[in-house]
Scaffold this active site. Structure first.
Site, PDB file in Angstrom:
ATOM      1  CE  LYS A  83      -1.727   1.595   4.131  1.00  0.00           C
ATOM      2  NZ  LYS A  83      -1.423   3.029   4.363  1.00  0.00           N
ATOM      3  CG  ASN A  84       2.207   2.752   3.576  1.00  0.00           C
ATOM      4  OD1 ASN A  84       1.048   3.051   3.293  1.00  0.00           O
ATOM      5  ND2 ASN A  84       2.611   2.570   4.826  1.00  0.00           N
ATOM      6  CB  CYS A 136      -3.640   9.825  12.563  1.00  0.00           C
ATOM      7  SG  CYS A 136      -3.098   9.382  10.979  1.00  0.00           S
ATOM      8  NE  ARG A 148       0.732  10.330  10.106  1.00  0.00           N
ATOM      9  CZ  ARG A 148       0.389   9.371   9.253  1.00  0.00           C
ATOM     10  NH1 ARG A 148      -0.845   8.954   9.198  1.00  0.00           N
ATOM     11  NH2 ARG A 148       1.304   8.848   8.455  1.00  0.00           N
ATOM     12  CG  ASP A 192       3.303   1.774   9.331  1.00  0.00           C
ATOM     13  OD1 ASP A 192       2.947   2.690  10.095  1.00  0.00           O
ATOM     14  OD2 ASP A 192       3.596   1.959   8.129  1.00  0.00           O
ATOM     15  NE  ARG A 235      -6.953   4.857   5.574  1.00  0.00           N
ATOM     16  CZ  ARG A 235      -6.608   6.078   5.981  1.00  0.00           C
ATOM     17  NH1 ARG A 235      -7.195   6.601   7.040  1.00  0.00           N
ATOM     18  NH2 ARG A 235      -5.688   6.757   5.360  1.00  0.00           N
TER      19      ARG A 235
HETATM   20  N1  EPU Z   1       7.431  14.378  10.535  1.00  0.00           N
HETATM   21  C1  EPU Z   1       7.616  15.701  10.883  1.00  0.00           C
HETATM   22  N2  EPU Z   1       7.487  16.662   9.911  1.00  0.00           N
HETATM   23  C2  EPU Z   1       7.186  16.353   8.608  1.00  0.00           C
HETATM   24  C3  EPU Z   1       7.007  14.999   8.263  1.00  0.00           C
HETATM   25  C4  EPU Z   1       7.139  14.024   9.251  1.00  0.00           C
HETATM   26  O1  EPU Z   1       7.866  16.023  12.039  1.00  0.00           O
HETATM   27  O2  EPU Z   1       7.100  17.266   7.787  1.00  0.00           O
HETATM   28  C5  EPU Z   1       7.620  13.319  11.567  1.00  0.00           C
HETATM   29  C6  EPU Z   1       6.345  12.560  11.831  1.00  0.00           C
HETATM   30  O3  EPU Z   1       5.541  13.216  12.781  1.00  0.00           O
HETATM   31  C7  EPU Z   1       6.903  11.230  12.309  1.00  0.00           C
HETATM   32  C8  EPU Z   1       8.172  11.039  11.485  1.00  0.00           C
HETATM   33  O4  EPU Z   1       8.499  12.341  11.026  1.00  0.00           O
HETATM   34  O5  EPU Z   1       7.263  11.337  13.656  1.00  0.00           O
HETATM   35  C9  EPU Z   1       8.054  10.108  10.306  1.00  0.00           C
HETATM   36  O6  EPU Z   1       6.959  10.501   9.477  1.00  0.00           O
HETATM   37  P1  EPU Z   1       6.953  10.201   7.905  1.00  0.00           P
HETATM   38  O7  EPU Z   1       6.885  11.487   7.169  1.00  0.00           O
HETATM   39  O8  EPU Z   1       8.067   9.281   7.580  1.00  0.00           O
HETATM   40  O9  EPU Z   1       5.568   9.436   7.718  1.00  0.00           O
HETATM   41  P2  EPU Z   1       4.569   9.513   6.501  1.00  0.00           P
HETATM   42  O10 EPU Z   1       5.317   9.582   5.226  1.00  0.00           O
HETATM   43  O11 EPU Z   1       3.553  10.547   6.748  1.00  0.00           O
HETATM   44  C10 EPU Z   1       4.474   6.951   6.104  1.00  0.00           C
HETATM   45  C11 EPU Z   1       3.417   5.889   6.073  1.00  0.00           C
HETATM   46  C12 EPU Z   1       2.901   5.608   7.462  1.00  0.00           C
HETATM   47  C13 EPU Z   1       4.078   5.244   8.362  1.00  0.00           C
HETATM   48  C14 EPU Z   1       5.163   6.319   8.294  1.00  0.00           C
HETATM   49  C15 EPU Z   1       6.414   5.966   9.076  1.00  0.00           C
HETATM   50  C16 EPU Z   1       2.313   6.149   3.933  1.00  0.00           C
HETATM   51  C17 EPU Z   1       1.079   6.440   3.187  1.00  0.00           C
HETATM   52  N3  EPU Z   1       2.299   6.295   5.236  1.00  0.00           N
HETATM   53  O12 EPU Z   1       3.847   8.126   6.607  1.00  0.00           O
HETATM   54  O13 EPU Z   1       2.035   4.475   7.319  1.00  0.00           O
HETATM   55  O14 EPU Z   1       3.621   5.075   9.675  1.00  0.00           O
HETATM   56  O15 EPU Z   1       5.550   6.541   6.931  1.00  0.00           O
HETATM   57  O16 EPU Z   1       7.026   4.848   8.541  1.00  0.00           O
HETATM   58  O17 EPU Z   1       3.295   5.745   3.350  1.00  0.00           O
HETATM   59  C18 EPU Z   1       0.256   3.023   7.849  1.00  0.00           C
HETATM   60  O18 EPU Z   1       0.465   2.398   6.804  1.00  0.00           O
HETATM   61  O19 EPU Z   1      -0.464   2.560   8.784  1.00  0.00           O
HETATM   62  C19 EPU Z   1       0.885   4.336   8.042  1.00  0.00           C
HETATM   63  C20 EPU Z   1       0.404   5.240   8.872  1.00  0.00           C
END
Ligand code: EPU
Length: 437
Positions: free
Chosen positions: A24-25, A119, A124, A308, A399
């Site tokens: 998915k991701n 969330c 986030r 995750d 999802r």
């Molecule tokens: N963060 C910041 N600022 C930003 C972006 C991120 O502080 O601008 C922090 C977040 O709060 C978190 C960390 O950085 O503490 C990592 O966040 P990241 O940006 O890597 O997460 P994401 O890209 O929003 C993806 C996955 C999530 C998964 C995270 C971490 C997708 C669609 N989502 O989210 O997946 O938990 O990476 O590996 O790819 C799930 O599948 O259940 C899910 C939530």
């Protein structure tokens, strides 16, 4: 949409094989990345999940036509960007949709986005997405949670992320692919989903070097061609089923896996006393007749133990006698599973992002999933009990887990979901024909 709860009948040893779906991701950003090409793109191994349908709805608004050409094959075509905005109604359904900003900005020179919001398990932020785009030359303004981005020329220059972010890295790469600038990103994510998107883009003619390292160099190209790509297997689903095998003290063979993506989970299960055997594209997890040991777990970005899989691991450890400590500094509020596991008898004490777990057998209960991975923790917990667990909040499971109840039954689990899970016919979008001109 309120769906009928998932009924889980526990107490059975599971056995046999389960094929892991495709990621998915990884699929979501690759679908978004197809916006960068005006030519048709075919993606294979796309999971049929509600998140995929949600991103397709947003892409439709932006100008993409799509059609499913096979059970998991998706043809996407964006001849032109018709709308440069991503409306709140669509972005608020799924945070990952914020990364459409990069490709819209790249192709159309401007983009407006609503703030994705938090969330069930907390805020986030997107500050790193914004800082990266600004550092590379885009103008970004924010007004009441709405971002407007504009660029006068190609993105260019250097940005060092202040923390590892998967989505932030996706967005910055996507924004920099087209044009004649050179962009360097330091402290970039080395997550499998970032690497997969880069391999997809390079296959269409992008020039991105350094995938899988913390420094990425993106040389702008004039245009991307069309092409085909196969999405990687879902390491989070694989981890979920590995943990399920351990929690039910069963033996399962998981096919369609990348074992090199599962090292952190395999090592943690081995530390607990579970037998994990890697084969080519498969992994066998055997926890039959084993006394499992409690362990401590700390989440990290890839290749560390994934956030995750934290709720699922917490559910497993709640069944293992002794004291385990689980810490999730990546998402410190990712704890919605705790109160529900406590309803099933789990002894979990929470201190900040730390769960202190005293393992003991769980009992069946009526529970509610408030997010996707909490839902996974609950079906795992339910399958360890002797009774029937009824899980509300099935829309969250849809999802991320395709045809879940049916696939669980395939390995001997008692799992009934009275309503059909998403099928092609249930797609909220009309199946659009691809333009022939
Ligand atoms: N963060 C910041 N600022 C930003 C972006 C991120 O502080 O601008 C922090 C977040 O709060 C978190 C960390 O950085 O503490 C990592 O966040 P990241 O940006 O890597 O997460 P994401 O890209 O929003 C993806 C996955 C999530 C998964 C995270 C971490 C997708 C669609 N989502 O989210 O997946 O938990 O990476 O590996 O790819 C799930 O599948 O259940 C899910 C939530």
């Amino acid at each position: 949409m309120q769906l009928t709860p998932l009924h889980i009948q526990g107490g059975r040893e599971l056995s046999g094989e389960i094929a892991v779906q495709h990621s998915k991701n990884a699929a979501l950003p690759i679908i978004v990345a197809s916006l960068l090409s005006s030519e048709p793109v075919t993606l294979h191994a796309v999971p049929r999940l509600s998140d995929v349908y949600t991103i397709l709805e947003l892409m439709h608004h932006i100008g993409t036509r799509h059609t499913w050409t096979g059970p998991n094959s998706l043809l996407l075509h964006t001849p032109e960007i018709v709308h440069t905005d991503a409306p709140y109604a669509l972005v608020s359904k799924m945070r990952a949709s914020f990364i459409v900003m990069g490709p819209i900005l790249a192709r159309a020179g401007e983009a407006t986005m609503s703030m994705p919001g938090g969330c069930a398990w907390g805020p986030r932020p997107v500050d790193q997405h914004v800082k990266a785009l600004r550092a590379l030359g885009a103008e970004l303004t924010e007004d009441d949670g709405n971002f407007a981005a504009r660029r006068s020329g190609s993105l260019n220059g250097h940005f060092a992320f202040e923390l590892l972010t998967v989505g932030g890295t996706h967005n910055a790469v996507l924004a920099a692919v087209l044009g004649d600038g050179v962009v360097t990103l330091d402290n970039a994510s080395i997550d499998t989903d970032v690497v997969d998107m880069i391999e997809f883009l390079n296959g269409l003619g992008a020039d991105i070097r350094g995938a899988g390292t913390h420094t990425l160099t993106i040389r702008g190209v004039k245009a991307l061609r069309g092409g085909e790509y196969k999405v990687i297997p879902d390491r989070i689903e694989a981890g979920t089923f590995m943990i399920l095998a351990a929690a039910t003290r069963s033996r399962l063979r998981l096919t369609n896996v990348r074992t090199d993506h599962l090292n952190a989970i395999s090592e943690k299960l081995r530390e607990m006393g579970v037998d994990v055997t890697e084969e080519t594209d498969a992994v066998v997890v055997d926890a039959r007749a084993r006394e499992l040991k409690p362990v401590d777990v700390v989440t990290q970005s890839f290749p560390g133990f994934p956030t995750d899989v934290q709720p699922q691991m917490s559910a497993l450890l709640a069944t293992v006698p002794g004291r385990s400590v689980v810490q999730d500094p990546v998402y410190p509020d990712r704890l919605t599973h705790v109160a529900e596991l406590q309803r099933m008898g789990a002894d979990i004490e929470v201190d900040g992002y730390t769960q202190i777990i005293q393992g003991a057998p769980l009992r069946a209960a009526a529970v509610k999933a408030a997010d996707l991975r909490a839902g996974a923790a609950l079906f795992i917990a339910g399958l360890t009990t002797d009774g029937e667990t009824v899980i509300d909040g099935v829309q969250f499971l849809n999802r991320g887990y395709e045809r879940l109840a049916e696939r669980l039954r395939g390995i001997g689990a008692g799992a009934v979901q009275p309503e059909p899970v998403l099928t092609p016919e249930a797609t909220p979008l009309p199946q659009l024909a691809v333009a022939t001109d």
